[in-house]
Design a protein around this motif. Structure first.
Motif, PDB file in Angstrom:
ATOM      1  N   GLU A  20       0.813  -1.203   0.000  1.00  0.00           N
ATOM      2  CA  GLU A  20       0.000   0.000   0.000  1.00  0.00           C
ATOM      3  C   GLU A  20       0.849   1.257   0.000  1.00  0.00           C
ATOM      4  O   GLU A  20       0.368   2.335  -0.323  1.00  0.00           O
ATOM      5  N   ALA A  21       2.147   1.114   0.349  1.00  0.00           N
ATOM      6  CA  ALA A  21       3.007   2.292   0.470  1.00  0.00           C
ATOM      7  C   ALA A  21       3.208   2.993  -0.848  1.00  0.00           C
ATOM      8  O   ALA A  21       3.459   4.194  -0.896  1.00  0.00           O
ATOM      9  N   ASN A  22       3.114   2.234  -1.939  1.00  0.00           N
ATOM     10  CA  ASN A  22       3.335   2.838  -3.246  1.00  0.00           C
ATOM     11  C   ASN A  22       2.213   3.814  -3.610  1.00  0.00           C
ATOM     12  O   ASN A  22       2.387   4.673  -4.451  1.00  0.00           O
ATOM     13  N   HIS A  23       1.032   3.629  -2.968  1.00  0.00           N
ATOM     14  CA  HIS A  23      -0.101   4.481  -3.293  1.00  0.00           C
ATOM     15  C   HIS A  23      -0.375   5.526  -2.235  1.00  0.00           C
ATOM     16  O   HIS A  23      -1.074   6.488  -2.482  1.00  0.00           O
ATOM     17  N   ASP A  24       0.166   5.305  -1.032  1.00  0.00           N
ATOM     18  CA  ASP A  24      -0.104   6.227   0.069  1.00  0.00           C
ATOM     19  C   ASP A  24       1.185   6.921   0.449  1.00  0.00           C
ATOM     20  O   ASP A  24       2.139   6.275   0.885  1.00  0.00           O
ATOM     21  N   GLY A  25       1.230   8.247   0.302  1.00  0.00           N
ATOM     22  CA  GLY A  25       2.457   8.981   0.591  1.00  0.00           C
ATOM     23  C   GLY A  25       2.618   9.328   2.050  1.00  0.00           C
ATOM     24  O   GLY A  25       3.670   9.763   2.476  1.00  0.00           O
ATOM     25  N   ASP A  26       1.549   9.159   2.859  1.00  0.00           N
ATOM     26  CA  ASP A  26       1.614   9.512   4.272  1.00  0.00           C
ATOM     27  C   ASP A  26       2.055   8.308   5.103  1.00  0.00           C
ATOM     28  O   ASP A  26       1.806   7.168   4.743  1.00  0.00           O
ATOM     29  N   PHE A  27       2.711   8.641   6.258  1.00  0.00           N
ATOM     30  CA  PHE A  27       3.154   7.596   7.168  1.00  0.00           C
ATOM     31  C   PHE A  27       2.275   7.613   8.408  1.00  0.00           C
ATOM     32  O   PHE A  27       1.666   8.632   8.749  1.00  0.00           O
ATOM     33  N   GLY A  28       2.239   6.475   9.093  1.00  0.00           N
ATOM     34  CA  GLY A  28       1.387   6.355  10.259  1.00  0.00           C
ATOM     35  C   GLY A  28       1.984   6.938  11.522  1.00  0.00           C
ATOM     36  O   GLY A  28       1.396   6.810  12.598  1.00  0.00           O
ATOM     37  N   ILE A  29       3.163   7.557  11.408  1.00  0.00           N
ATOM     38  CA  ILE A  29       3.826   8.149  12.565  1.00  0.00           C
ATOM     39  C   ILE A  29       4.526   9.424  12.100  1.00  0.00           C
ATOM     40  O   ILE A  29       5.095   9.471  10.998  1.00  0.00           O
ATOM     41  N   THR A  30       4.451  10.470  12.903  1.00  0.00           N
ATOM     42  CA  THR A  30       5.006  11.761  12.505  1.00  0.00           C
ATOM     43  C   THR A  30       6.431  11.927  13.013  1.00  0.00           C
ATOM     44  O   THR A  30       6.890  11.185  13.892  1.00  0.00           O
ATOM     45  N   LEU A  31       7.103  12.932  12.473  1.00  0.00           N
ATOM     46  CA  LEU A  31       8.458  13.241  12.901  1.00  0.00           C
ATOM     47  C   LEU A  31       8.488  13.662  14.371  1.00  0.00           C
ATOM     48  O   LEU A  31       9.388  13.272  15.124  1.00  0.00           O
ATOM     49  N   ALA A  32       7.511  14.448  14.794  1.00  0.00           N
ATOM     50  CA  ALA A  32       7.454  14.894  16.192  1.00  0.00           C
ATOM     51  C   ALA A  32       7.284  13.717  17.141  1.00  0.00           C
ATOM     52  O   ALA A  32       7.894  13.674  18.218  1.00  0.00           O
ATOM     53  N   GLU A  33       6.467  12.740  16.753  1.00  0.00           N
ATOM     54  CA  GLU A  33       6.265  11.553  17.590  1.00  0.00           C
ATOM     55  C   GLU A  33       7.546  10.737  17.708  1.00  0.00           C
ATOM     56  O   GLU A  33       7.868  10.228  18.796  1.00  0.00           O
ATOM     57  N   LEU A  34       8.273  10.604  16.629  1.00  0.00           N
ATOM     58  CA  LEU A  34       9.523   9.854  16.667  1.00  0.00           C
ATOM     59  C   LEU A  34      10.565  10.558  17.536  1.00  0.00           C
ATOM     60  O   LEU A  34      11.293   9.915  18.303  1.00  0.00           O
ATOM     61  N   ARG A  35      10.641  11.885  17.423  1.00  0.00           N
ATOM     62  CA  ARG A  35      11.596  12.633  18.251  1.00  0.00           C
ATOM     63  C   ARG A  35      11.255  12.506  19.730  1.00  0.00           C
ATOM     64  O   ARG A  35      12.139  12.331  20.573  1.00  0.00           O
TER      65      ARG A  35
END
Length: 313
Positions: A20-35
């Motif tokens: 599904e990643a090839n069709h969906d450009g968004d990720f299920g986790i944000t940069l702020a959450e990872l930091r």
């Protein structure tokens, strides 16, 4: 056996998400959450992972990467990840100009004393006392005073010239050393490589090409180039003294402390981790930013935010 079955189920779920990643450009986790996640330690980090994502495989699912095969290596996917999570590069601190180096060289206490002495000497050489009773002195003494007055400025000028020469030589040496150091640093960064898994194959890529979602293999002697979460470890021990100051080696495991931080050294064992933060967003990058490096990058981000706010208004 039960753990292996659970892992296989997680792998299959990740593979489906990759389709599904090839069709969906968004990720299920944000940069702020990872930091925010990478700022936690040991049990706090483990509790956060379990509450928000289930386990490390849940994070892999949200990052659309496979714990076994890694990223696909598709250039479009890599560019999208760099745009969302940043590039694994910490902009160096803005170099000092030659005039700034000259000003710093002038702050030396010895040179300041010499400058004051030279100015005083020049001032006294051009100073002529008012004529009074001394006007009746003999012609020989008057001639000697006039000769000394005409050549008295030479001493002060010589001191000033010496100070200028010392300052220019010092500033030029500092400028050339800084230029050589930056050239050496950039060459080391370009030549340094790290082992990752892409498309199911173990390859070595430049450290600057590592992106969030990469599955990196760590082993004894490695200097970790990015933050990550441990997927599989074999008696892995890390030296975190460069970040925390603790001299004791920290044991990393899935059930106690799975976070791996950039800038730390692998002292024992081996393992695999999923990269969660790179560049200025990694722990090393945050520290360097606080120390003044990466200032230009932060200014650009602030300008972009201001422009977006103006457009919204």
């Amino acid at each position: 056996m039960g753990d292996m079955a659970n892992n296989s189920v997680a792998y299959s779920g990740v593979k489906n998400s990759l389709k599904e990643a090839n069709h969906d450009g968004d990720f299920g986790i944000t940069l702020a959450e990872l930091r925010a996640l990478m700022e936690l330690r040991s049990t706090d980090a483990l509790r956060k992972i379990q509450e928000s994502y289930g386990d490390v495989y849940g994070i892999c699912t949200k990052l659309k990467t496979s714990p076994n095969e890694g990223l696909s290596g598709n250039p479009a996917d890599l560019e999208r990840r760099e745009a969302v999570f940043g590039k694994n590069f910490i902009p160096p601190k803005k170099p000092k100009t030659f005039l700034q180096l000259v000003w710093e060289a002038l702050q030396d206490v010895t040179l300041i004393i010499l400058e004051i002495a030279a100015i005083v000497s020049l001032g006294l050489s051009f100073y002529q006392p008012p004529e009074g009773d001394n006007a009746l002195c003999g012609e020989v003494s008057v001639g000697e005073e006039e000769g000394e007055g005409e050549t008295g400025w030479i001493e002060g000028a010589a001191i000033l010239l010496s100070v200028v020469c010392v300052v220019l030589v010092t500033a030029f040496n500092d400028w050339s050393k800084e230029k050589q150091f930056r050239g050496l640093q950039s060459r080391i960064e370009q030549e340094q490589k790290f082992t990752v898994i892409r498309g199911g194959q173990v390859i070595q890529i430049p450290v600057a090409d590592i992106t969030v979602g990469d599955i990196a293999q760590v082993k004894y002697g490695d200097l970790l180039p990015a933050d990550g979460i441990l997927i599989q470890g074999n008696d892995l021990k890390i030296d975190e003294s460069s970040l925390t100051g603790e001299s004791d080696h920290v044991k990393k495991s899935l059930d106690k402390d799975p976070l791996l931080l950039s800038g730390t050294h692998v002292m024992e064992g081996s393992g695999r981790m999923v990269v969660t933060a790179v560049g200025v967003n990694s722990q090393t990058g945050i520290i360097f930013t606080l120390l003044g490096a990466g200032g230009e990058e932060e200014e650009k981000k602030d300008e972009k935010k201001k422009e977006k706010k103006k457009k919204k208004k």
